[in-house]
Write a protein that holds these residues in place. Structure first.
Motif, PDB file in Angstrom:
ATOM      1  N   UNK A 390       0.810  -1.231   0.000  1.00 64.85           N
ATOM      2  CA  UNK A 390       0.000   0.000   0.000  1.00 64.85           C
ATOM      3  C   UNK A 390       0.844   1.282   0.000  1.00 64.85           C
ATOM      4  N   UNK A 391       1.927   1.353   0.805  1.00 65.63           N
ATOM      5  CA  UNK A 391       2.765   2.565   0.756  1.00 65.63           C
ATOM      6  C   UNK A 391       3.356   2.820  -0.629  1.00 65.63           C
ATOM      7  N   UNK A 392       3.690   1.737  -1.335  1.00 69.34           N
ATOM      8  CA  UNK A 392       4.237   1.878  -2.687  1.00 69.34           C
ATOM      9  C   UNK A 392       3.151   2.347  -3.647  1.00 69.34           C
ATOM     10  N   UNK A 393       1.969   1.709  -3.574  1.00 70.69           N
ATOM     11  CA  UNK A 393       0.881   2.035  -4.480  1.00 70.69           C
ATOM     12  C   UNK A 393       0.391   3.474  -4.302  1.00 70.69           C
ATOM     13  N   UNK A 394       0.451   3.969  -3.074  1.00 66.13           N
ATOM     14  CA  UNK A 394      -0.017   5.334  -2.808  1.00 66.13           C
ATOM     15  C   UNK A 394       0.879   6.390  -3.467  1.00 66.13           C
ATOM     16  N   UNK A 395       2.127   6.022  -3.734  1.00 62.30           N
ATOM     17  CA  UNK A 395       3.057   6.978  -4.354  1.00 62.30           C
ATOM     18  C   UNK A 395       3.014   6.926  -5.883  1.00 62.30           C
ATOM     19  N   UNK A 396       2.351   5.893  -6.446  1.00 62.31           N
ATOM     20  CA  UNK A 396       2.309   5.716  -7.899  1.00 62.31           C
ATOM     21  C   UNK A 396       1.003   6.259  -8.479  1.00 62.31           C
ATOM     22  N   UNK A 397       1.063   6.880  -9.652  1.00 60.79           N
ATOM     23  CA  UNK A 397      -0.173   7.353 -10.295  1.00 60.79           C
ATOM     24  C   UNK A 397      -1.141   6.199 -10.534  1.00 60.79           C
ATOM     25  N   UNK A 398      -2.374   6.378 -10.122  1.00 60.51           N
ATOM     26  CA  UNK A 398      -3.432   5.358 -10.245  1.00 60.51           C
ATOM     27  C   UNK A 398      -3.130   4.088  -9.449  1.00 60.51           C
ATOM     28  N   UNK A 399      -2.128   4.136  -8.564  1.00 60.64           N
ATOM     29  CA  UNK A 399      -1.767   2.960  -7.773  1.00 60.64           C
ATOM     30  C   UNK A 399      -2.903   2.471  -6.905  1.00 60.64           C
ATOM     31  N   UNK A 400      -3.655   3.378  -6.317  1.00 55.75           N
ATOM     32  CA  UNK A 400      -4.750   2.968  -5.426  1.00 55.75           C
ATOM     33  C   UNK A 400      -5.947   2.421  -6.197  1.00 55.75           C
ATOM     34  N   UNK A 401      -5.895   2.526  -7.526  1.00 54.55           N
ATOM     35  CA  UNK A 401      -6.971   1.987  -8.358  1.00 54.55           C
ATOM     36  C   UNK A 401      -6.571   0.690  -9.055  1.00 54.55           C
ATOM     37  N   UNK A 402      -5.491   0.068  -8.612  1.00 51.66           N
ATOM     38  CA  UNK A 402      -4.971  -1.170  -9.209  1.00 51.66           C
ATOM     39  C   UNK A 402      -4.555  -0.975 -10.667  1.00 51.66           C
ATOM     40  N   UNK A 403      -4.095   0.236 -10.985  1.00 49.93           N
ATOM     41  CA  UNK A 403      -3.621   0.542 -12.341  1.00 49.93           C
ATOM     42  C   UNK A 403      -2.235   1.176 -12.286  1.00 49.93           C
ATOM     43  N   UNK A 404      -1.406   0.703 -11.364  1.00 52.14           N
ATOM     44  CA  UNK A 404      -0.078   1.293 -11.177  1.00 52.14           C
ATOM     45  C   UNK A 404       0.806   1.138 -12.413  1.00 52.14           C
ATOM     46  N   UNK A 405       0.494   0.185 -13.257  1.00 52.94           N
ATOM     47  CA  UNK A 405       1.308  -0.104 -14.439  1.00 52.94           C
ATOM     48  C   UNK A 405       1.025   0.840 -15.607  1.00 52.94           C
ATOM     49  N   UNK A 406      -0.122   1.488 -15.608  1.00 56.80           N
ATOM     50  CA  UNK A 406      -0.600   2.211 -16.784  1.00 56.80           C
ATOM     51  C   UNK A 406       0.319   3.370 -17.206  1.00 56.80           C
ATOM     52  N   UNK A 407       0.572   4.315 -16.327  1.00 58.02           N
ATOM     53  CA  UNK A 407       1.403   5.484 -16.665  1.00 58.02           C
ATOM     54  C   UNK A 407       2.842   5.084 -16.976  1.00 58.02           C
ATOM     55  N   UNK A 408       3.493   4.232 -16.138  1.00 56.10           N
ATOM     56  CA  UNK A 408       4.857   3.803 -16.479  1.00 56.10           C
ATOM     57  C   UNK A 408       4.957   3.156 -17.860  1.00 56.10           C
ATOM     58  N   UNK A 409       3.938   2.352 -18.244  1.00 56.75           N
ATOM     59  CA  UNK A 409       3.967   1.705 -19.561  1.00 56.75           C
ATOM     60  C   UNK A 409       3.866   2.744 -20.676  1.00 56.75           C
ATOM     61  N   UNK A 410       2.990   3.720 -20.503  1.00 54.35           N
ATOM     62  CA  UNK A 410       2.824   4.771 -21.520  1.00 54.35           C
ATOM     63  C   UNK A 410       4.085   5.625 -21.642  1.00 54.35           C
ATOM     64  N   UNK A 411       4.663   5.999 -20.503  1.00 57.07           N
ATOM     65  CA  UNK A 411       5.876   6.816 -20.517  1.00 57.07           C
ATOM     66  C   UNK A 411       7.022   6.054 -21.172  1.00 57.07           C
ATOM     67  N   UNK A 412       7.132   4.774 -20.863  1.00 54.75           N
ATOM     68  CA  UNK A 412       8.201   3.942 -21.444  1.00 54.75           C
ATOM     69  C   UNK A 412       8.036   3.832 -22.953  1.00 54.75           C
ATOM     70  N   UNK A 413       6.805   3.660 -23.415  1.00 51.86           N
ATOM     71  CA  UNK A 413       6.539   3.568 -24.853  1.00 51.86           C
ATOM     72  C   UNK A 413       7.001   4.841 -25.565  1.00 51.86           C
ATOM     73  N   UNK A 414       6.663   5.981 -25.017  1.00 47.22           N
ATOM     74  CA  UNK A 414       7.047   7.265 -25.629  1.00 47.22           C
ATOM     75  C   UNK A 414       8.559   7.471 -25.570  1.00 47.22           C
ATOM     76  N   UNK A 415       9.136   7.248 -24.379  1.00 47.58           N
ATOM     77  CA  UNK A 415      10.574   7.469 -24.189  1.00 47.58           C
ATOM     78  C   UNK A 415      11.401   6.566 -25.096  1.00 47.58           C
ATOM     79  N   UNK A 416      11.045   5.280 -25.167  1.00 50.39           N
ATOM     80  CA  UNK A 416      11.834   4.337 -25.967  1.00 50.39           C
ATOM     81  C   UNK A 416      11.738   4.647 -27.451  1.00 50.39           C
TER      82      UNK A 416
END
Length: 430
Positions: A390-416
């Protein structure tokens, strides 16, 4: 892309393989609890249970290979492991769940027989259909699916037009759209897309249809037909749940609510109609899942028919054994598996749909790895380790909604993509 008789037969076949136990159970209860926020819940549910699965079918139309092609740009080993996990989950959870739902709603109330007898007869019939897989498209598309569609539409439309001045209670959800999105996971439709899409492709090849362009048009058109069917049914069932939410207790179970809605809309004969509906919907899904799994294993063993038959038998036996558990237990057990495999599946579907210039192997690998890493906290939380994650999820965008992977995946796609394009410009021409 054309819409003709062949398109609608394939589309209804695809629809019937998608529309199974979860598709029947989840929308009405979701609508009941959503209350006046049913439209937002429906929007979230449609994203994960209609749009993403439809993208999965479009990706199959683009690739026209096996499910191994979905992750081959990551690595052959990863692709094999991913496929095996998906097929294991499919035959261990959604397939047995179809037998469990059929027993609880369509068999036990009328005959009072044991779950063992139901499962044995049920999967014996599934075995018969899967072993005659060349006839699957026609049987599902011409006969079973239209019956299924008509019965569900009857419940929806009679319910909607029979209510005068409906009173819809306030929503029980703080974030209705996110709740709908996550509940859509339980339909297994995104996973179903990568599994049953392959069934359509192999069925076309068995019929001698090897024209890539023609098959692509047929698959896309049939996917749209199936998607429209799912959209109509899901929207109607969610709205029906909201419409009658003051007539049911908030603690009503999914199966009780579905039975209650059929009784209100169709009267005493509603139970008979619902029995047909449940049996057909669940059965066609089980056939699609096991056919897809057997096709995959057959391909791994150089198109060995023995491998196909053995896989079918093992999947049906597993279905009989796990199908003894009640529906609620199977739904709860499925959550950790979904929290882990669903994000990866969504990302692979999207990556395969994007133009090739944006999905170099390096981009594929980076996005998938990041998605897996950021899915781990959601997975750990789903198996009872909330206090650690929970402490980790609270620091991540959408982490408390069980979507912690969404923003990192989008950012990685753009950056790469930016990184790979800059790297290409730096390489001197020969």
């Amino acid at each position: 892309m054309r819409f003709n008789r062949e398109t609608f037969v394939a589309g209804f076949a695809l629809f019937s393989m998608f529309f199974g136990a979860g598709n029947l159970m989840f929308p009405p209860l979701l609508g009941l609890k959503a209350g006046d926020a049913w439209l937002m819940v429906m929007f979230g549910f449609v994203i994960s249970a209609v749009i993403i699965p439809l993208f999965g079918i479009f990706a199959h139309a683009k690739l026209q290979g096996t499910m191994l092609d979905f992750a081959k740009k990551v690595s052959p080993v990863f692709s094999l492991v991913y496929c095996i996990l998906v097929y294991l989950i499919s035959i261990a959870l959604p397939s047995p769940r179809t037998a469990s739902v059929t027993h609880e709603m369509a068999i036990q109330p009328f005959f009072g027989t044991s779950a063992w007898l139901t499962s044995i007869i049920y999967f014996a019939l599934v075995l018969l259909f899967v072993l005659n897989r060349s006839k699957v498209l026609n049987l599902l598309g011409k006969f079973l699916s239209p019956v299924l569609f008509i019965v569900v539409l009857s419940i929806i439309f009679i319910g909607i037009f029979s209510v005068q001045d409906p009173v819809i209670n306030p929503s029980q959800f703080k974030t209705p759209m996110i709740k709908g999105l996550l509940e859509g996971y339980q339909t297994f439709d995104a996973i179903g897309a990568v599994v049953v899409g392959g069934v359509i492709i192999i069925s076309l090849k068995i019929k001698g249809e090897n024209n890539f362009i023609k098959n692509r048009g047929l698959i896309i058109s049939s996917g749209i037909v199936a998607g429209m069917g799912l959209l109509i049914i899901y929207s109607g069932m969610i709205y029906s749940g909201a419409l009658f939410n003051n007539q049911f207790d908030t603690n009503v179970t999914r199966t009780e609510l579905l039975s209650g809605l059929s009784l209100i809309t169709l009267g005493n004969i509603g139970k008979t109609f619902l029995s047909i509906l449940v049996g057909v919907a669940c059965f066609t899904t089980a056939v699609g899942i096991i056919t897809g799994t057997a096709d995959f294993i057959k391909g791994l063993f150089k198109n060995s028919q023995k491998a196909y038959i053995l896989t079918t038998i093992i999947a049906c036996v597993l279905g009989v054994l796990i199908g003894q558990f009640d529906v609620h237990y199977i739904v709860v057990v499925a959550i950790p598996a979904l929290m882990f495999i669903y994000p990866v599946t969504i990302v692979l579907i999207v990556l395969n749909l994007l133009p090739n210039r944006f999905t170099a192997p390096l981009v594929f690998r980076a996005v998938v790895v990041i998605t897996i890493i950021f899915s781990i906290p959601d997975f750990l939380g789903s198996i009872g380790m909330q206090k650690f994650v929970d402490p980790i999820l609270e620091t991540l965008p959408f982490g408390k909604y069980s979507l912690a992977w969404l923003i990192p995946a989008m950012v990685t796609l753009i950056f790469m993509n930016v990184f790979s394009h800059k790297k290409q410009k730096l390489v001197p021409e020969a």
